[in-house]
Design an enzyme around this catalytic site. Structure first.
Site, short mmCIF file in Angstrom:
data_model
loop_
_atom_site.label_atom_id
_atom_site.label_comp_id
_atom_site.label_asym_id
_atom_site.label_seq_id
_atom_site.Cartn_x
_atom_site.Cartn_y
_atom_site.Cartn_z
N ARG A 168 -44.59 64.34 17.72
CA ARG A 168 -44.10 65.72 17.59
C ARG A 168 -44.56 66.32 16.26
NH1 ARG A 168 -43.91 63.99 21.57
NH2 ARG A 168 -42.26 63.79 23.11
N SER A 242 -34.43 69.99 22.82
CA SER A 242 -34.02 68.92 21.91
C SER A 242 -34.03 69.43 20.47
CB SER A 242 -34.96 67.72 22.04
OG SER A 242 -34.87 67.15 23.32
N GLU A 338 -36.12 69.27 15.00
CA GLU A 338 -37.38 69.58 15.68
C GLU A 338 -37.76 71.06 15.58
OE1 GLU A 338 -39.68 68.95 19.96
OE2 GLU A 338 -37.86 67.83 19.53
#
Length: 348
Positions: A168, A242, A338
């Site tokens: 990510r 998320s 995130e």
């Protein structure tokens, strides 16, 4: 060159999936690299800092808004080219809707991104975040990325290696505000089977043959159950998916030991494991459906923080910090956010 005139005092909350944050001093929606260059030239001439906003599904807008020019890119699929041995290239503009690109690839029977179905947001953001889901990752199919350096307006073309992809993560995420993605080229292939390594997707398929079309539908079904698609009727809809990354820790380290052997974990390299952030969050006292004021945990997924209306970004960040602190106190594991907190960057 056409004259560029931005809009002024544009609310950003309606342009994000969380529905939070203030306004942009200036706003421009651009549908081409040329239009982007005009917007950047205006910002440089006026000494106005710049921020980029894609689909708004992974962005946190400060309550005070953005004191600068927010550039929103639009676009679509540019070309599909067939090479040798059933290899295909898909070119898409950075502002294209990501799931529309996946849908077009699947309609052509192309394999490589079907498990990334249903992820909201724009094409450019997929490169910045190196999105991944259900056994696939965008990094594995990137052939080329075209970018513009914001400060100079000079275009560049990067390979997947140049992007320095990680979990990510990418070079673009580590160096925010320097480049804007304008177009990507993906290399996909056409072959009979499709990826079904993830247990939930395999279970959803059951005895259905694993074509790319069937895998896409299975992934979409799983994501809908977790409220991970954009559905106006879903009570969990105001989120960024998320909120925390799955933490990566040393396999024999203190964090892994404190998390306990029952925590779901996956090897990610020599001596490193990835832990389930959702498992950690729930066992730190924040079960699905937990609520604190205007915010809460999704009833469908423990990693999704939901805005129930009437809140602000500062309160959301405080709620997230409370969760992260509870996880650290119990397990010794630090959770990393995130979504990205937007900020305008000077071009000079």
């Amino acid at each position: 060159m056409d004259r560029f005139t931005p809009e002024c005092s544009v609310p950003l909350a309606p342009r994000t999936t969380l529905g939070l944050g203030g306004s942009a001093d200036f706003w421009a929606s651009v549908g081409s690299e040329e239009a982007l260059l005009r917007a950047l030239a205006w910002a440089r001439s006026k000494r106005v800092p710049v921020a980029l906003l894609g689909g708004g599904s992974n962005s946190l807008v400060p309550d005070q808004g953005i004191a600068g020019l927010v550039i929103h890119q639009t676009g679509g699929v540019v070309a599909v080219r067939q090479g040798a041995d059933e290899q295909f290239e898909i070119q898409a503009q950075a502002g294209a809707d990501w799931d529309s690109v996946v849908s077009e690839a699947v309609d052509l029977g192309l394999q490589g991104i079907e498990c990334l179905s249903g992820i909201p947001g724009s094409v450019g953001a997929t490169i910045v975040q190196n999105i991944g889901a259900y056994g696939q990752e965008i990094a594995s199919v990137v052939r080329a990325v075209r970018l513009v350096e914001l400060a100079t307006g000079v275009p560049q073309v990067w390979s997947a290696r140049d992007c320095e992809f990680g979990y990510r993560h990418s070079k673009l995420k580590r160096d925010p505000g320097r480049f804007a993605v304008t177009q990507i080229t993906l290399q996909l292939q056409r072959r009979p089977g499709a990826t079904t390594t993830y247990p939930e997707v395999a279970a959803e398929l059951g005895t259905t043959p694993a074509t790319v079309q069937a895998v896409r539908e299975a992934v979409l079904s799983v994501r809908r159950r977790k409220s991970m698609t954009l559905d106006p009727a879903d009570p969990n809809r105001r989120s960024v998916g998320s909120f925390f990354l799955n933490p990566v820790v040393a396999a024999a380290g203190e964090a892994a030991t404190r998390a306990g052997i029952t925590c779901p974990q996956w090897p990610v390299g020599p001596g490193r494991i990835k832990l389930s952030a959702a498992w950690l969050v729930e066992r730190a006292g924040f079960a699905k459906g937990y609520r604190q004021g205007k915010f809460g945990i999704s009833t469908a997924h423990a990693l999704a923080l939901v805005h129930h209306g009437g809140g602000n970004t500062d309160a959301l960040l405080q709620f997230a910090e409370r969760i992260a602190n509870a996880v650290f106190e119990r397990f010794g594991v630090r959770l990393e956010r995130e979504p990205v907190l937007m900020a305008a960057v000077p071009l000079a």
